[in-house]
Design an enzyme around this catalytic site. Structure first.
Site, mmCIF file in Angstrom:
data_model
loop_
_atom_site.group_PDB
_atom_site.id
_atom_site.type_symbol
_atom_site.label_atom_id
_atom_site.label_comp_id
_atom_site.label_asym_id
_atom_site.label_seq_id
_atom_site.Cartn_x
_atom_site.Cartn_y
_atom_site.Cartn_z
ATOM 1 N N ASP A 85 47.990 38.848 62.760
ATOM 2 C CA ASP A 85 49.076 37.919 62.421
ATOM 3 C C ASP A 85 50.240 37.933 63.409
ATOM 4 O O ASP A 85 51.332 37.489 63.082
ATOM 5 C CB ASP A 85 49.598 38.228 61.014
ATOM 6 C CG ASP A 85 50.235 39.601 60.916
ATOM 7 O OD1 ASP A 85 50.100 40.388 61.872
ATOM 8 O OD2 ASP A 85 50.854 39.887 59.884
ATOM 9 N N GLU A 86 50.013 38.424 64.601
ATOM 10 C CA GLU A 86 51.098 38.552 65.574
ATOM 11 C C GLU A 86 50.615 38.279 66.976
ATOM 12 O O GLU A 86 49.492 38.646 67.329
ATOM 13 C CB GLU A 86 51.594 40.006 65.604
ATOM 14 C CG GLU A 86 52.784 40.296 64.754
ATOM 15 C CD GLU A 86 53.211 41.724 64.974
ATOM 16 O OE1 GLU A 86 53.522 42.073 66.117
ATOM 17 O OE2 GLU A 86 53.196 42.488 64.001
ATOM 18 N N ASP A 130 55.237 35.947 64.471
ATOM 19 C CA ASP A 130 54.754 36.772 63.362
ATOM 20 C C ASP A 130 54.543 35.846 62.168
ATOM 21 O O ASP A 130 55.492 35.222 61.684
ATOM 22 C CB ASP A 130 55.839 37.811 63.063
ATOM 23 C CG ASP A 130 55.381 38.867 62.080
ATOM 24 O OD1 ASP A 130 55.914 39.975 62.139
ATOM 25 O OD2 ASP A 130 54.518 38.568 61.234
#
Length: 392
Positions: free
Chosen positions: A105-106, A9
DNA sequence: TCTGGGGTCCTAGGACCC
DNA sequence: TCTGGGGTCCTAGGACCC
């Protein structure tokens, strides 16, 4: 053989990119989102802003009241963030070919078997953070566990710049004290159903019989929560998940009543969706109109077309006729947009990250230099961190 | 206090067909 | 005149996630 799943993350992703690229903004509260006077919410904020209690999804007006005058407000630049995201996903693919991006974003990585090549889970996690830092100059929080749920909760356990490994034998000790809302599917509406029963932690939920959970949450939801509370969850990582829909919507600065403005806005949305569909090789049959009326009343109307389409004009025609057949004319509109889904059977899969390039033989972190060159070529220098440094 | 934009998945009723 | 199940498709809405 037990799986080893890594969840990564990127910390305060949009805000971190802005601070990376604007050194004068480092150390200051920074909000990426709506303009402070306008309608909208905080998309992401820097850790300096979080100290004032500001969070993602908070109305911007409320955030502005809490934050000091030196706060920096920026509008999101999604194209830039997406380029950085693709660079991160590409560099992660040098660790393991099984990378599943779950959002900008992960990502989940299946790192099973990497212990022989790299070392124990701690070292694998360290390596993931190092290659990202080297490639784009950003920090990330990493969690490693036997399945996706545990990996994800592990990455959330220590932020920012965290690294947490949960071994299979530690799972219940790790889960039991956590608030029950960490389980997937227990959100704002369903979590209170269990809270009302006096349950507060995952350990409390684990003490409940399957039948009781199914009674309160439904057959499907109840079973899912029962298993999660025992640390049982999906451990499959799907590198090429096809997308299911494409949509575009916008909220007006002030409510709109003029049908010409509504139609122009739908035309814009149709062009955006049509463009994305054509470039991804998608044609869909289901067109959905979304509308939010004053004060905050949301509706969707959809139509299944006889023939799949990716045409701007067909999207607009379908959406506009859906609007016109409803008795909404004259009512002030806060948001309008449209979506396309229901792909035709023969719709090709979205090309993956390295489509068109020769398959990398045995990708390894040692090949970082070549990877960075490839990223630079594909995504531009802007995706990469200036002043590149090698990990140790 | 006012609530973005992009998604995924599930439910449930009705139509329709066998 | 009344009455089966099962399956699929369509539609609207809602919960949830980042």
């Amino acid at each position: 053989m037990p799986r080893l799943i890594l969840h990564i993350d990127l910390d305060a992703f949009y805000a971190a990119i802005e601070q990376r690229d604007h050194p004068e903004w480092r150390g200051r509260p920074l909000v990426v989102g709506a303009a402070p006077g306008g309608r909208g919410v905080v998309a992401t904020c820097s850790y300096e802003a979080r100290r004032y209690g500001v969070r993602s999804a908070m109305p911007i007006a409320q955030a502005a009241r809490r934050l000091p005058p030196e706060t920096v407000y920026v509008r999101p630049d999604m194209a830039r963030y997406a380029a950085v995201s693709r660079a991160v996903m590409a560099v992660l693919a040098t660790l393991s070919p099984r990378v599943e991006p779950v959002s900008i974003d992960e990502a989940y990585l299946d790192v099973s078997g990497l212990e022989r090549l790299i070392g124990p889970p701690q070292v694998i996690g360290r390596r993931a953070k190092d290659v990202i830092q080297a490639a784009v100059g950003l920090t990330a929080s990493v969690g490693i566990g036997p399945n996706r749920l545990i990996a994800k909760l592990a990455s959330e356990a220590r932020k920012p710049d965290g690294l947490t490994v949960v071994a299979p034998e530690q799972v219940s000790a790790f889960l039991d004290p956590m608030p029950l809302s960490v389980l997937r599917g227990l959100g704002a509406k369903t979590a209170p159903r269990l809270t009302r029963l006096g349950l507060t932690t995952v350990g409390d939920v684990r003490a409940l019989a399957l039948e009781a959970l199914r009674r309160h949450l439904g057959a499907r939801g109840g079973t899912a929560i029962y298993q999660q509370a025992r640390g049982i969850a999906d451990d499959e990582v799907h590198p090429e998940r096809a997308r299911q829909s494409i949509s575009k919507e916008t909220t007006f600065g002030e409510d709109v009543e003029d049908p010409l403005v509504l139609r122009d806005t739908l035309r814009w949305a149709a062009q955006e969706v049509g463009f994305l569909a054509r470039h991804g090789g998608y044609k869909g049959r289901l067109v959905t109109l979304k509308i939010r009326l004053h004060p905050f009343e949301t509706h969707t109307r959809s139509r299944t077309l006889p023939v799949p389409t990716a045409s701007d004009t067909e999207l607009l025609r379908a959406a506009w006729s859906l609007y016109q057949t409803e008795p909404w004319a004259g009512r002030p509109v806060r948001l309008i947009g449209l979506g396309l889904s229901g792909w035709a059977e023969e719709t090709p899969e979205q090309p993956d990250l390295f489509a068109g390039e020769p398959p990398a033989p045995h990708p390894r972190a040692e090949r970082l230099d070549a990877t960075l060159d490839a990223i630079r070529e594909r995504f531009g220098e802007g995706a990469l961190h200036r002043g590149l440094s090698r990990p140790r």
